[in-house]
Design a protein around this motif. Structure first.
Motif, PDB file in Angstrom:
ATOM      1  N   THR A   1       0.829  -1.202   0.000  1.00  0.00           N
ATOM      2  CA  THR A   1       0.000   0.000   0.000  1.00  0.00           C
ATOM      3  C   THR A   1       0.865   1.254   0.000  1.00  0.00           C
ATOM      4  O   THR A   1       0.571   2.223  -0.719  1.00  0.00           O
ATOM      5  CB  THR A   1      -0.939  -0.004   1.221  1.00  0.00           C
ATOM      6  OG1 THR A   1      -1.677  -1.220   1.234  1.00  0.00           O
ATOM      7  CG2 THR A   1      -1.902   1.159   1.184  1.00  0.00           C
ATOM      8  N   GLN A   2       1.947   1.276   0.787  1.00  0.00           N
ATOM      9  CA  GLN A   2       2.859   2.427   0.812  1.00  0.00           C
ATOM     10  C   GLN A   2       3.512   2.643  -0.554  1.00  0.00           C
ATOM     11  O   GLN A   2       3.654   3.785  -1.007  1.00  0.00           O
ATOM     12  CB  GLN A   2       3.928   2.232   1.877  1.00  0.00           C
ATOM     13  CG  GLN A   2       3.418   2.355   3.292  1.00  0.00           C
ATOM     14  CD  GLN A   2       4.481   1.981   4.316  1.00  0.00           C
ATOM     15  OE1 GLN A   2       5.576   1.562   3.969  1.00  0.00           O
ATOM     16  NE2 GLN A   2       4.131   2.108   5.599  1.00  0.00           N
ATOM     17  N   LYS A   3       3.929   1.558  -1.216  1.00  0.00           N
ATOM     18  CA  LYS A   3       4.539   1.685  -2.545  1.00  0.00           C
ATOM     19  C   LYS A   3       3.548   2.257  -3.552  1.00  0.00           C
ATOM     20  O   LYS A   3       3.901   3.097  -4.372  1.00  0.00           O
ATOM     21  CB  LYS A   3       5.051   0.326  -3.042  1.00  0.00           C
ATOM     22  CG  LYS A   3       6.275  -0.155  -2.348  1.00  0.00           C
ATOM     23  CD  LYS A   3       7.468   0.675  -2.761  1.00  0.00           C
ATOM     24  CE  LYS A   3       8.732   0.099  -2.155  1.00  0.00           C
ATOM     25  NZ  LYS A   3       9.903   0.848  -2.525  1.00  0.00           N
ATOM     26  N   ILE A   4       2.313   1.796  -3.492  1.00  0.00           N
ATOM     27  CA  ILE A   4       1.296   2.313  -4.413  1.00  0.00           C
ATOM     28  C   ILE A   4       1.046   3.787  -4.141  1.00  0.00           C
ATOM     29  O   ILE A   4       0.969   4.603  -5.063  1.00  0.00           O
ATOM     30  CB  ILE A   4      -0.005   1.494  -4.298  1.00  0.00           C
ATOM     31  CG1 ILE A   4       0.217   0.087  -4.839  1.00  0.00           C
ATOM     32  CG2 ILE A   4      -1.142   2.173  -5.047  1.00  0.00           C
ATOM     33  CD1 ILE A   4      -0.937  -0.855  -4.594  1.00  0.00           C
ATOM     34  N   GLN A   5       0.951   4.174  -2.866  1.00  0.00           N
ATOM     35  CA  GLN A   5       0.696   5.563  -2.527  1.00  0.00           C
ATOM     36  C   GLN A   5       1.878   6.456  -2.878  1.00  0.00           C
ATOM     37  O   GLN A   5       1.697   7.617  -3.233  1.00  0.00           O
ATOM     38  CB  GLN A   5       0.348   5.691  -1.048  1.00  0.00           C
ATOM     39  CG  GLN A   5      -1.023   5.162  -0.721  1.00  0.00           C
ATOM     40  CD  GLN A   5      -1.332   5.208   0.764  1.00  0.00           C
ATOM     41  OE1 GLN A   5      -0.447   5.412   1.591  1.00  0.00           O
ATOM     42  NE2 GLN A   5      -2.602   5.006   1.097  1.00  0.00           N
ATOM     43  N   SER A   6       3.106   5.933  -2.791  1.00  0.00           N
ATOM     44  CA  SER A   6       4.263   6.753  -3.159  1.00  0.00           C
ATOM     45  C   SER A   6       4.387   6.885  -4.676  1.00  0.00           C
ATOM     46  O   SER A   6       4.911   7.879  -5.173  1.00  0.00           O
ATOM     47  CB  SER A   6       5.550   6.154  -2.581  1.00  0.00           C
ATOM     48  OG  SER A   6       5.864   4.930  -3.208  1.00  0.00           O
ATOM     49  N   THR A   7       3.877   5.915  -5.402  1.00  0.00           N
ATOM     50  CA  THR A   7       3.930   5.977  -6.866  1.00  0.00           C
ATOM     51  C   THR A   7       2.833   6.870  -7.419  1.00  0.00           C
ATOM     52  O   THR A   7       3.050   7.634  -8.352  1.00  0.00           O
ATOM     53  CB  THR A   7       3.786   4.559  -7.466  1.00  0.00           C
ATOM     54  OG1 THR A   7       4.773   3.721  -6.886  1.00  0.00           O
ATOM     55  CG2 THR A   7       3.947   4.578  -8.956  1.00  0.00           C
ATOM     56  N   ILE A   8       1.649   6.784  -6.829  1.00  0.00           N
ATOM     57  CA  ILE A   8       0.495   7.553  -7.287  1.00  0.00           C
ATOM     58  C   ILE A   8       0.201   8.637  -6.258  1.00  0.00           C
ATOM     59  O   ILE A   8       0.149   8.370  -5.064  1.00  0.00           O
ATOM     60  CB  ILE A   8      -0.734   6.630  -7.450  1.00  0.00           C
ATOM     61  CG1 ILE A   8      -0.438   5.532  -8.464  1.00  0.00           C
ATOM     62  CG2 ILE A   8      -1.950   7.423  -7.883  1.00  0.00           C
ATOM     63  CD1 ILE A   8      -1.500   4.453  -8.520  1.00  0.00           C
TER      64      ILE A   8
END
Length: 100
Positions: free
Chosen positions: A80-87
């Motif tokens: 979830t953190q990776k997705i939020q940092s990407t988007i």
């Protein structure tokens, strides 16, 4: 070869050529049509594969989230953190608030 045989041979060759050109035109039209349908089939199957892959990834994330398991140090929170940092989620939320 006498002139009569020459003319007969020439007519025979012309008839064979015309039969090939007539069937060739039909074959070319059929090939163009089949090429178009083949490309549509490839596109549809490619989209199907992408959808299936996305569905499997979502299912895997759902299972990881529900069972609190991790795989090679990847857990649901890290994904979830990776997705939020990407988007840019905060920017998207602000834009959604501005919609009437």
């Amino acid at each position: 070869m006498n002139p009569d045989q020459y003319e007969d041979r020439k007519r025979y060759i012309d008839a064979v050529k015309s039969s090939f050109s007539a069937s060739g035109q039909q074959m070319q039209a059929t090939e163009r049509k089949s090429d178009k349908t083949d490309s549509e089939k490839v596109l549809r199957s490619f989209l199907g594969v992408r959808f299936l892959l996305a569905l499997c990834l979502f299912f895997a994330f759902f299972v990881i989230k529900q069972t609190d398991t991790s795989w090679k140090s990847w857990d649901a929170d890290k994904i979830t953190q990776k997705i939020q940092s990407t988007i840019d989620v905060s920017g998207m939320i602000e834009q959604l608030k501005e919609l009437p």
